[in-house]
Design a protein around this motif. Structure first.
Motif, short mmCIF file in Angstrom:
data_model
loop_
_atom_site.label_atom_id
_atom_site.label_comp_id
_atom_site.label_asym_id
_atom_site.label_seq_id
_atom_site.Cartn_x
_atom_site.Cartn_y
_atom_site.Cartn_z
N LEU A 197 0.84 -1.21 0.00
CA LEU A 197 0.00 0.00 0.00
C LEU A 197 0.87 1.25 0.00
N ILE A 198 1.93 1.24 0.78
CA ILE A 198 2.85 2.39 0.83
C ILE A 198 3.47 2.61 -0.55
N GLU A 199 3.98 1.55 -1.15
CA GLU A 199 4.64 1.68 -2.46
C GLU A 199 3.66 2.18 -3.52
N ARG A 200 2.47 1.65 -3.53
CA ARG A 200 1.46 2.09 -4.51
C ARG A 200 1.07 3.54 -4.27
N SER A 201 0.98 3.94 -3.00
CA SER A 201 0.63 5.34 -2.71
C SER A 201 1.74 6.29 -3.16
N LEU A 202 2.99 5.86 -3.02
CA LEU A 202 4.11 6.69 -3.46
C LEU A 202 4.12 6.84 -4.99
N ARG A 203 3.85 5.76 -5.70
CA ARG A 203 3.78 5.85 -7.17
C ARG A 203 2.64 6.77 -7.60
N LEU A 204 1.50 6.64 -6.95
CA LEU A 204 0.37 7.50 -7.27
C LEU A 204 0.68 8.95 -6.92
N GLN A 205 1.33 9.16 -5.79
CA GLN A 205 1.71 10.52 -5.38
C GLN A 205 2.61 11.15 -6.45
N ASN A 206 3.55 10.40 -6.96
CA ASN A 206 4.45 10.92 -7.98
C ASN A 206 3.69 11.30 -9.25
N ARG A 207 2.73 10.48 -9.65
CA ARG A 207 1.94 10.79 -10.84
C ARG A 207 1.09 12.04 -10.64
N VAL A 208 0.47 12.16 -9.48
CA VAL A 208 -0.35 13.32 -9.18
C VAL A 208 0.51 14.58 -9.10
N ALA A 209 1.67 14.48 -8.45
CA ALA A 209 2.55 15.64 -8.32
C ALA A 209 3.06 16.09 -9.69
N LEU A 210 3.36 15.15 -10.56
CA LEU A 210 3.80 15.50 -11.91
C LEU A 210 2.69 16.22 -12.67
N LEU A 211 1.49 15.70 -12.60
CA LEU A 211 0.36 16.34 -13.27
C LEU A 211 0.11 17.73 -12.68
N ASP A 212 0.23 17.85 -11.38
CA ASP A 212 0.05 19.15 -10.72
C ASP A 212 1.07 20.16 -11.25
N ARG A 213 2.33 19.75 -11.33
CA ARG A 213 3.37 20.66 -11.84
C ARG A 213 3.08 21.06 -13.28
N GLU A 214 2.63 20.11 -14.09
CA GLU A 214 2.36 20.40 -15.49
C GLU A 214 1.17 21.34 -15.65
N ILE A 215 0.15 21.18 -14.82
CA ILE A 215 -1.05 22.00 -14.95
C ILE A 215 -0.88 23.38 -14.32
N TYR A 216 -0.38 23.41 -13.11
CA TYR A 216 -0.41 24.64 -12.32
C TYR A 216 0.91 25.40 -12.27
N ARG A 217 1.97 24.82 -12.74
CA ARG A 217 3.24 25.52 -12.77
C ARG A 217 3.92 25.34 -14.12
#
Length: 172
Positions: free
Chosen positions: A123-143
């Motif tokens: 669960l921790i590993e999957r959450s970290l992978r998902l966090q990275n995908r969301v953070a990347l999308l956030d950077r692309e959209i909002y910054r």
């Protein structure tokens, strides 16, 4: 010669309102549910059987895991609100400042890590992978300025190719 303005397409902006976002949203919310079910059931039982050091680590990591997932869920809900027209981009920008997507790392070499239940570590590993995908999308959209600002020494490959084409076909 001045550089002509280029019409660019925000792939991240389109991705954020696409079927890919819907899949990401569904994956994120499913992981929140799965984690809650695990922590309330098998995880609670397994944590009582852990050695002391692993038990302390389990408590700390379960708080980090829960926090990480809640931050991602908040971001996903904000993005869904924008996509559905329930919030403006400016409203989301002001709310988004409360969401942290980049400060929840895991020390896999910590004493007791390998004593943690495999399902919990998954669960921790999957959450970290998902966090990275969301953070990347956030950077692309909002910054986007961060993603497109390049020094002369570090240019985007496409932009470099466009500059070469402009130079090759420029009128003298």
């Amino acid at each position: 010669m001045s550089e002509p303005s280029l019409n660019t397409v925000s792939f991240a902006g389109h991705a954020a309102s696409s079927a890919q976002f819907k899949a990401l949203y569904a994956e994120g919310m499913a992981l929140v549910e799965e984690t809650a079910t695990y922590l309330d059931g098998p995880g609670r039982t397994a944590s009582k059987l852990l050695p002391r050091l692993a038990s302390v680590l389990y408590a700390a990591e379960s708080m980090r895991l829960t926090t990480r997932l809640m931050q991602m869920a908040s971001w996903l809900l904000l993005q869904r609100a924008v996509n559905n027209g329930e919030m403006t981009r400016d409203q989301v920008l002001s709310e988004k400042n409360k969401v942290r997507l980049d400060s929840f790392n895991v020390d896999r070499s910590a004493p007791g890590w390998h004593d943690l239940p495999e399902g919990f570590r998954d669960l921790i590993e999957r959450s970290l992978r998902l966090q990275n995908r969301v953070a990347l999308l956030d950077r692309e959209i909002y910054r986007p300025q961060d993603a497109t600002s390049f020094s002369p020494d570090n240019q985007n490959a496409v932009k470099a190719q466009l500059n070469l084409l402009q130079t090759a076909f420029a009128r003298t």
